[in-house]
Design a protein around this motif. Structure first.
Motif, short mmCIF file in Angstrom:
data_model
loop_
_atom_site.label_atom_id
_atom_site.label_comp_id
_atom_site.label_asym_id
_atom_site.label_seq_id
_atom_site.Cartn_x
_atom_site.Cartn_y
_atom_site.Cartn_z
N LEU A 289 8.91 9.05 2.66
CA LEU A 289 9.67 8.00 3.35
C LEU A 289 10.40 7.09 2.35
N GLU A 290 9.72 6.75 1.26
CA GLU A 290 10.35 5.91 0.24
C GLU A 290 11.56 6.62 -0.35
N THR A 291 11.40 7.91 -0.67
CA THR A 291 12.49 8.69 -1.24
C THR A 291 13.65 8.79 -0.25
N SER A 292 13.32 9.06 1.01
CA SER A 292 14.36 9.15 2.04
C SER A 292 15.08 7.83 2.21
N LEU A 293 14.32 6.73 2.21
CA LEU A 293 14.92 5.41 2.37
C LEU A 293 15.82 5.07 1.19
N GLU A 294 15.36 5.37 -0.02
CA GLU A 294 16.19 5.11 -1.20
C GLU A 294 17.49 5.91 -1.15
N ALA A 295 17.40 7.17 -0.74
CA ALA A 295 18.59 8.02 -0.63
C ALA A 295 19.53 7.47 0.44
N ARG A 296 18.97 7.02 1.55
CA ARG A 296 19.81 6.46 2.63
C ARG A 296 20.50 5.18 2.18
N ILE A 297 19.78 4.32 1.48
CA ILE A 297 20.37 3.07 0.97
C ILE A 297 21.48 3.39 -0.02
N GLN A 298 21.21 4.35 -0.92
CA GLN A 298 22.22 4.72 -1.91
C GLN A 298 23.48 5.26 -1.22
N TYR A 299 23.29 6.09 -0.19
CA TYR A 299 24.42 6.62 0.56
C TYR A 299 25.22 5.51 1.23
N ARG B 84 3.31 11.31 2.61
CA ARG B 84 4.27 10.88 3.63
C ARG B 84 4.98 9.60 3.22
N LEU B 85 4.23 8.66 2.62
CA LEU B 85 4.83 7.41 2.16
C LEU B 85 5.85 7.67 1.07
N LEU B 86 5.51 8.55 0.12
CA LEU B 86 6.44 8.90 -0.94
C LEU B 86 7.71 9.53 -0.37
#
Length: 106
Positions: free
Chosen positions: A74-84, A70-72
């Motif tokens: 969330l981290e991946t989702s957060l990185e994608a959101r920041i990049q967007y 779940r942490l991975l």
């Protein structure tokens, strides 16, 4: 002479019956299993997880694996959101810069 003490504790009646049957099928009895378990505990150094049976340790391992996944995620989702958001910000600034250039042309 070793002094013995009668120990009592509360447990669900069905669980106690099942444990006694399990012990009997294992060729021993519930009292001997519990005494053996206590003796094993007393010869080892206590740790944070030492009070959990192996079954609970396995459940903890599964829960930790699940939390890591779940942490991975969330981290991946957060990185994608920041990049967007960064790309969106860059595009907006570029668009505003082009509009300024158009407005400043004679």
């Amino acid at each position: 002479m070793i002094q013995k003490k009668l120990a009592t504790f509360r447990i669900d009646a069905d669980q106690w019956d099942a444990f006694q049957e399990w012990a009997r099928r294992s060729g021993t009895n519930a009292s001997a299993l519990l005494v053996n378990y206590i003796e094993q505990c007393l010869v080892s150094t206590p740790s944070r997880l030492s009070h959990f049976p192996d079954r609970m340790n396995k459940n903890l391992d599964k829960r930790l694996d699940s939390l890591e996944q779940r942490l991975l995620f969330l981290e991946t989702s957060l990185e994608a959101r920041i990049q967007y958001l960064v790309q969106q910000h860059i595009a907006t600034n570029h668009h505003q810069s082009l509009q300024k250039d158009e407005n400043n042309q004679p």
